[in-house]
Design an enzyme around this catalytic site. Structure first.
Site, PDB file in Angstrom:
ATOM      1  N   ARG A 178      12.609  10.439 -22.409  1.00 46.16           N
ATOM      2  CA  ARG A 178      12.810  11.327 -23.554  1.00 46.16           C
ATOM      3  C   ARG A 178      14.274  11.659 -23.812  1.00 46.16           C
ATOM      4  NH1 ARG A 178       8.294  15.820 -22.668  1.00 46.16           N
ATOM      5  NH2 ARG A 178       9.244  15.648 -20.638  1.00 46.16           N
ATOM      6  N   LYS A 208       0.717   4.494  -8.409  1.00 44.78           N
ATOM      7  CA  LYS A 208      -0.248   5.436  -7.896  1.00 44.78           C
ATOM      8  C   LYS A 208       0.314   6.850  -8.048  1.00 44.78           C
ATOM      9  CE  LYS A 208       0.220   6.854  -3.604  1.00 44.78           C
ATOM     10  NZ  LYS A 208       1.545   7.360  -3.234  1.00 44.78           N
ATOM     11  N   HIS A 211       2.565  -0.008  -3.113  1.00 44.34           N
ATOM     12  CA  HIS A 211       3.758  -0.736  -2.649  1.00 44.34           C
ATOM     13  C   HIS A 211       3.634  -1.179  -1.189  1.00 44.34           C
ATOM     14  CE1 HIS A 211       5.128   3.112  -0.941  1.00 44.34           C
ATOM     15  NE2 HIS A 211       5.972   2.418  -0.219  1.00 44.34           N
ATOM     16  N   LYS A 270       4.970  -4.957   1.264  1.00 45.24           N
ATOM     17  CA  LYS A 270       5.811  -4.985   2.464  1.00 45.24           C
ATOM     18  C   LYS A 270       5.600  -6.328   3.162  1.00 45.24           C
ATOM     19  CE  LYS A 270       5.797   0.028   3.251  1.00 45.24           C
ATOM     20  NZ  LYS A 270       7.189   0.449   3.134  1.00 45.24           N
ATOM     21  N   GLU A 314       5.921   9.500   9.098  1.00 51.20           N
ATOM     22  CA  GLU A 314       7.209   9.652   8.413  1.00 51.20           C
ATOM     23  C   GLU A 314       7.951  10.838   8.997  1.00 51.20           C
ATOM     24  OE1 GLU A 314       7.065   8.794   3.996  1.00 51.20           O
ATOM     25  OE2 GLU A 314       5.173   9.822   4.346  1.00 51.20           O
ATOM     26  N   ASP A 366      -2.234  11.057  -1.217  1.00 59.07           N
ATOM     27  CA  ASP A 366      -0.938  10.403  -1.333  1.00 59.07           C
ATOM     28  C   ASP A 366      -0.862   9.129  -0.480  1.00 59.07           C
ATOM     29  OD1 ASP A 366       1.836  10.426  -2.232  1.00 59.07           O
ATOM     30  OD2 ASP A 366       2.388  10.943  -0.174  1.00 59.07           O
ATOM     31  N   HIS A 394      -2.642   3.565   0.553  1.00 63.93           N
ATOM     32  CA  HIS A 394      -1.936   2.718   1.528  1.00 63.93           C
ATOM     33  C   HIS A 394      -2.764   2.450   2.789  1.00 63.93           C
ATOM     34  CE1 HIS A 394       1.328   3.472  -1.118  1.00 63.93           C
ATOM     35  NE2 HIS A 394       1.766   4.593  -0.580  1.00 63.93           N
ATOM     36  N   LYS A 408       3.650  13.686   7.588  1.00 64.09           N
ATOM     37  CA  LYS A 408       5.076  13.922   7.321  1.00 64.09           C
ATOM     38  C   LYS A 408       5.624  14.733   8.482  1.00 64.09           C
ATOM     39  CE  LYS A 408       5.105  13.044   2.552  1.00 64.09           C
ATOM     40  NZ  LYS A 408       5.733  11.746   2.309  1.00 64.09           N
TER      41      LYS A 408
HETATM   42  C1  BG6 Z   1       4.577   6.857  -1.236  1.00 64.59           C
HETATM   43  C2  BG6 Z   1       4.196   8.283  -1.004  1.00 64.59           C
HETATM   44  O1  BG6 Z   1       3.538   6.162  -1.866  1.00 64.59           O
HETATM   45  O2  BG6 Z   1       4.862   6.238   0.011  1.00 64.59           O
HETATM   46  C3  BG6 Z   1       5.292   9.033  -0.266  1.00 64.59           C
HETATM   47  O3  BG6 Z   1       3.954   8.906  -2.259  1.00 64.59           O
HETATM   48  C4  BG6 Z   1       5.660   8.294   1.000  1.00 64.59           C
HETATM   49  O4  BG6 Z   1       4.888  10.358   0.031  1.00 64.59           O
HETATM   50  C5  BG6 Z   1       5.948   6.841   0.707  1.00 64.59           C
HETATM   51  O5  BG6 Z   1       6.810   8.928   1.540  1.00 64.59           O
HETATM   52  C6  BG6 Z   1       6.167   6.048   1.991  1.00 64.59           C
HETATM   53  O6  BG6 Z   1       6.614   4.771   1.653  1.00 64.59           O
HETATM   54  P1  BG6 Z   1       7.558   3.926   2.615  1.00 64.59           P
HETATM   55  O7  BG6 Z   1       7.718   2.628   1.927  1.00 64.59           O
HETATM   56  O8  BG6 Z   1       8.823   4.719   2.752  1.00 64.59           O
HETATM   57  O9  BG6 Z   1       6.831   3.832   3.903  1.00 64.59           O
END
Ligand code: BG6
Length: 491
Positions: free
Chosen positions: A50, A148, A178, A182, A216, A235, A240, A340
């Site tokens: 925007r 997502k 994603h 990997k 993480e 999430d 994933h 996390k």
């Molecule tokens: C994302 C999540 O899809 O994947 C995040 O929304 C997460 O919360 C991330 O931190 C982790 O991805 P990667 O590639 O850093 O392991």
């Protein structure tokens, strides 16, 4: 290095072009593909958002992002100049019905492959697609890429899928997870189906259990608003972790065609035993981090990261025990955990084989350890197979676990491309193998939703855990109750 096959010249349109995902992930990924000669010169990337920005204004923003997110040695000034020249910017409020699409229509070539990447809030997917169609921008060679989360639950994901599906066919729709891009995840298919030794052992006769850990160290960073409405289950697990489980548990597909691979993953999702309400307490654990220390640095509690006055019941950690009800996986539990603010960033899959039924060796030879296959997704991508061997030397027969260790970085001596590099090029190539099909997303929601509902109905909040720990003690009990332990051999 593998030969790079350029994709055809294309026009890419990124909605949400000034957002974090575009600046941190998509532009660096495109830069690398351009630098390596895969994204042909002449292709155009059009950023839209925007804010009023000129092409040059957007290029300056992009340059700043590339300098921040690309290794200094990889930034070649002449490549950067040419890459930036391929960027354009059009200011549009794409979800508004009265948006002016003239600028975009003028820029795009009707004959080219056209990729619309929606890096925006999922609530905008439907309106954006509808407006794209009304503006006549959806050509037969167009495709749409959705980030997502696709929805918040089954009903909202169906609504989004319906509204996108009213404009784009399923074959034109690329739902990104994603993790599937990997390198080591792609390698799972090679590991299982390009080798004889593993597939023969991939059964409940030989495998004791499987563990999937995605830990993480980060907290919610700048995404508290989104994260607090989502939580670790939506999430990370719904997409994933369940996708990783599918790749481990699926039957060999009849071909590597995208739909045949996705058919097999879907079967796994459909075979997940729904966790009955009375087992939620025993088979699921949700946690929320409190204050603690990660990598030696003190970090605040989730609720302080959130800046919320009210306590939040959003989970930042999930552990699950999952049953895959198929002949192959009978009585082989899958333990999943993600969180996390864990002690280390690590994603790995551990396939733990059964103990030997009988040992030839005396107790004095030492304790036997069942074989383990550890597939490390990140960091230090690689595959380790732990086997028992005899200690060298004449001092008697002693056995110890030894590791057959493939580290991909040293084995290949090359930079590991980011997942988005592969996935973005796949959307141009038209290869949907590493993307989620609608029925997969919906099957995952179908399994996850009752757990989320049970948690909402439960009187107790998520269990606290200290930042920098491996999660609530209940998650350790979840696996130890079965006489097993999480792999914390993560050195
Ligand atoms: C994302 C999540 O899809 O994947 C995040 O929304 C997460 O919360 C991330 O931190 C982790 O991805 P990667 O590639 O850093 O392991």
């Amino acid at each position: 290095m593998a030969k790079i096959i350029p994709v055809p010249v294309f026009d890419g349109v990124v909605f949400g072009a000034t957002g974090d995902l575009t600046l941190r992930k998509l532009l660096p990924a495109l830069y690398y593909r351009f630098r390596d000669g895969q994204m042909p010169e002449g292709s155009r990337i059009v950023g839209t958002a925007r804010s009023a920005l000129s092409d040059d204004g957007y290029r300056a923003k992009a340059q700043e992002a590339l300098e921040a997110h690309i290794l200094h040695d990889d930034l070649d000034s002449s490549v950067l100049r040419r890459f930036l020249a391929s960027l354009h910017y059009v200011a549009i409020d794409a979800s508004a019905d009265n948006a002016n699409w003239g600028g975009l229509t003028e820029l795009l070539d009707p004959e080219r492959i056209r990729v619309f990447y929606l890096a925006t809030a999922p609530a905008l997917y439907g309106p954006t697609c509808r407006n794209l169609a009304a503006a006549g921008l959806v050509t037969p060679r167009s495709r749409v890429v959705l980030e997502k989360p696709i929805g918040h639950d089954l009903a909202s994901s169906q609504e989004i899928n319906d509204s996108v599906g009213a404009v784009f066919t399923e074959a034109q729709t690329y739902r990104i997870d994603h993790f599937l891009g990997k390198e080591t995840v792609q390698n799972l298919l090679a590991l299982r189906f390009a080798n004889t030794i593993f597939e023969r052992l991939w059964t409940s006769d030989v495998i004791d259990h499987v563990q999937i850990t995605v830990a993480e160290t980060v907290g919610v960073e700048g995404r508290a608003g989104y994260y607090d409405t989502s939580g670790a289950m939506r999430d990370m697990v719904q997409n994933h972790l369940l996708q990783l489980l599918c790749l481990i548990a699926m039957e060999p597909p009849v071909t590597l065609n995208a739909d045949r691979v996705r058919d097999e993953k879907l079967k796994v999702l459909r075979a997940l035993r729904p966790i009955p309400p009375h087992r939620i307490g025993a088979e699921t654990v949700r946690g929320q981090y409190g204050a603690g220390a990660v990598n030696g640095k003190p970090v605040p509690a989730y609720r302080d990261d959130l800046g919320a006055r009210e306590p939040s019941t959003t989970e930042t950690f999930v552990a699950l025990k999952i049953e895959v009800r198929t002949w192959r996986w009978a009585n082989v539990p899958f333990y999943l955990r993600t969180g996390k603010r864990m002690p280390r960033k690590i994603s790995e899959i551990v396939v733990q084989f059964k103990d030997q039924p009988f040992s030839l060796f005396p107790d004095s030879a030492g304790q036997r350890q069942p074989n383990r296959l550890v597939i490390r997704l990140q960091p230090e991508e690689g595959i380790r197979l732990e086997v028992m061997t005899k200690d060298p030397g004449p001092g008697g027969l002693r056995l110890s676990p030894t590791v057959l260790d493939i580290r991909f970085d040293t084995a290949y001596g090359m930079r590991f491309p980011d997942a988005y590099e592969r996935l973005l090029m796949d959307t141009v190539r038209g290869d949907a193998t590493l993307f989620m099909r609608r029925d997969e997303v919906e099957a995952a929601w179908t399994w996850v939703e009752p757990i989320l509902e049970a948690w909402v109905a439960a009187p107790e909040p998520p269990r606290p855990y200290a930042a920098g720990s491996w999660g609530p003690t209940a998650s350790i009990a979840l696996i130890e109750r079965d006489g097993r332990t999480w792999n914390e051999d993560v050195a």
